[in-house]
Write an enzyme that holds these catalytic residues in place. Structure first.
Site, PDB file in Angstrom:
ATOM      1  N   TYR A  62       2.405  60.062  -7.029  1.00 54.80           N
ATOM      2  CA  TYR A  62       2.712  58.762  -6.406  1.00 54.80           C
ATOM      3  C   TYR A  62       2.270  57.608  -7.297  1.00 54.80           C
ATOM      4  CZ  TYR A  62       4.483  60.840  -2.183  1.00 54.80           C
ATOM      5  OH  TYR A  62       5.277  61.535  -1.309  1.00 54.80           O
ATOM      6  N   ARG A 101       4.950  57.068  -9.735  1.00 54.76           N
ATOM      7  CA  ARG A 101       6.120  56.419  -9.121  1.00 54.76           C
ATOM      8  C   ARG A 101       5.842  54.940  -8.852  1.00 54.76           C
ATOM      9  NH1 ARG A 101       7.683  60.106  -4.105  1.00 54.76           N
ATOM     10  NH2 ARG A 101       9.183  58.435  -3.744  1.00 54.76           N
ATOM     11  N   GLN A 158      15.185  54.705   4.279  1.00 55.09           N
ATOM     12  CA  GLN A 158      14.360  55.896   4.029  1.00 55.09           C
ATOM     13  C   GLN A 158      13.522  55.684   2.774  1.00 55.09           C
ATOM     14  OE1 GLN A 158      16.923  59.703   4.811  1.00 55.09           O
ATOM     15  NE2 GLN A 158      18.297  58.078   4.126  1.00 55.09           N
ATOM     16  N   VAL A 205      10.896  54.198   0.061  1.00 54.20           N
ATOM     17  CA  VAL A 205       9.494  53.770   0.136  1.00 54.20           C
ATOM     18  C   VAL A 205       9.193  52.760  -0.978  1.00 54.20           C
ATOM     19  CG1 VAL A 205       8.777  55.925   1.226  1.00 54.20           C
ATOM     20  CG2 VAL A 205       8.743  55.756  -1.280  1.00 54.20           C
ATOM     21  N   HIS A 210      10.195  55.682   6.404  1.00 53.10           N
ATOM     22  CA  HIS A 210       9.322  56.650   5.715  1.00 53.10           C
ATOM     23  C   HIS A 210       8.134  55.984   5.033  1.00 53.10           C
ATOM     24  CE1 HIS A 210      13.039  59.511   5.397  1.00 53.10           C
ATOM     25  NE2 HIS A 210      12.518  59.488   6.605  1.00 53.10           N
ATOM     26  N   THR A 236      22.661  57.757   0.685  1.00 52.96           N
ATOM     27  CA  THR A 236      21.804  58.824   1.201  1.00 52.96           C
ATOM     28  C   THR A 236      22.589  60.124   1.300  1.00 52.96           C
ATOM     29  OG1 THR A 236      20.375  59.563   3.018  1.00 52.96           O
ATOM     30  CG2 THR A 236      22.268  58.178   3.622  1.00 52.96           C
ATOM     31  N   SER A 237      21.876  61.220   1.007  1.00 52.86           N
ATOM     32  CA  SER A 237      22.510  62.546   1.064  1.00 52.86           C
ATOM     33  C   SER A 237      22.642  63.015   2.504  1.00 52.86           C
ATOM     34  CB  SER A 237      21.674  63.546   0.250  1.00 52.86           C
ATOM     35  OG  SER A 237      20.335  63.559   0.758  1.00 52.86           O
ATOM     36  N   ASN A 291      28.910  55.986  -1.133  1.00 52.91           N
ATOM     37  CA  ASN A 291      28.220  56.990  -1.933  1.00 52.91           C
ATOM     38  C   ASN A 291      29.221  57.457  -3.003  1.00 52.91           C
ATOM     39  OD1 ASN A 291      26.850  59.379  -2.846  1.00 52.91           O
ATOM     40  ND2 ASN A 291      25.782  59.460  -0.886  1.00 52.91           N
TER      41      ASN A 291
END
Ligand code: BV8
Length: 257
Positions: free
Chosen positions: A72, A75, A106, A108, A124, A193-194, A218
């Site tokens: 993290y 990131r 979703q 962060v 999230h 998003t998947s 997408n």
């Protein structure tokens, strides 16, 4: 891909211009053009040998807190070097022109807020916030020692990022607000998003059940695509500005105004 490569359906621009209630579910793909690797993109460098799903869990943290904290931290460091892209800015323009607009993200990375979006639900969490793993309470200052993770200044427990890991509950009030808005909206945009991670991926289905127009943006199809009213196949950094310009020709969606 040029903007004109992705035609914008006239009924969609008419619905936006009519000021319908709009909800957006965004995923890692909206930040891809800012240079943030998507969640399922192959991990690069030192992290290439780990699957994100195997790092973003409380079990992984208990097993190897240093490894997870350092992932993290890497990131977060990378986020210092990125900025919102035209897709984020187009959503800021959309929010300013619609009476009822909400982004349930979703992601962060905090890029929607950095772009200027105000109605944002962080389903999230946010990687730039830190909390105590033991107390589950935010910590905004601590002393960095030789080892990571750093320790909670209150109880000495490990510190962790304030994100929702797999097998952790989403913040209830935040998710419920996203559910209520999805059940009430007239247009739902699923962007980048998947559509694999639940319960976030249930929000577009909630909107469909309530009779909303479902638009997926997408470059790839997803399990949601067969349910979408419109599938705008292209990168959100191009499709979203094209959508805003089609609905509001006087808008300048690419720029951070
Ligand atoms: C929970 C924070 C209750 C951390 C994340 C079996 C079936 C269904 C569900 C489950 C199951 N087994 C377990 C579950 C539940 C699980 C889940 O859904 N698992 C999935 C993988 C099967 N969910 C949970 O655990 C959730 N909690 O259920 O609690 C509970 C409680 C206790 C015990 C049991 C259950 C918590 C989920 C939250 C996890 N945390 N993130 C961090 O970021 O480190 S999720 C993570 O995935 C990120 O937030 C990411 O955003 C999210 C979703 O991924 P995407 O955003 O969609 O990103 P992805 O890379 O997958 O896709 C990118 C897309 O962008 C692609 O489609 C690509 O084509 C597209 N793209 C690329 N470039 C562009 C683009 N699009 C547009 N423009 C471009 N330029």
């Amino acid at each position: 891909m040029a903007n004109e490569a992705v035609p914008i359906p006239p009924d969609l621009t008419a619905a936006l211009r009519a000021g319908r209630r709009v909800v957006v579910l965004s995923g890692a793909g909206i930040s891809a053009e800012s240079g943030v690797p998507t969640f399922r993109d192959a991990q690069t460098g030192h992290w290439a040998r780990f699957r994100p799903e195997d790092l973003a869990t409380p079990e992984a943290f208990r097993r190897n807190p240093k490894l997870v904290w350092d992932w993290y931290a890497a990131r977060r460091a990378q986020l210092q070097r990125v900025t919102p892209n035209p897709g984020h800015h187009a959503l800021v323009q959309m929010e300013r022109r619609l009476p009822h607009f909400l982004i349930a993200t979703q992601n962060v990375d905090g890029l929607h807020a950095r772009a200027g979006s105000r109605q944002v639900l962080e389903l999230h969490g946010n990687i730039t916030r830190t909390k105590c793993f033991t107390e589950n309470l935010l910590v905004d200052a601590w002393t960095d020692g030789p080892e990571t993770p750093p320790k909670c200044p209150r109880c000495g427990g490990w510190l962790r990022p304030d994100v929702v890991w797999f097998n952790e509950m989403l913040p209830a009030a935040i998710f419920e607000e996203g559910q209520a808005a999805s059940a009430r909206c007239e247009v739902f945009l699923s962007v980048g998003t998947s559509a694999l991670v639940y319960p976030a991926a249930s929000l577009p289905l909630e909107a469909l059940r309530a009779g909303a127009v479902l638009v997926e943006i997408n470059p790839q199809p997803t399990p949601l695509t067969p349910h979408a009213t419109h599938f705008l196949c292209g990168p959100s950094g191009q499709v979203l500005p094209a959508l805003v310009r089609a609905a509001w020709p006087d808008a300048h969606p690419e720029s951070a105004q």
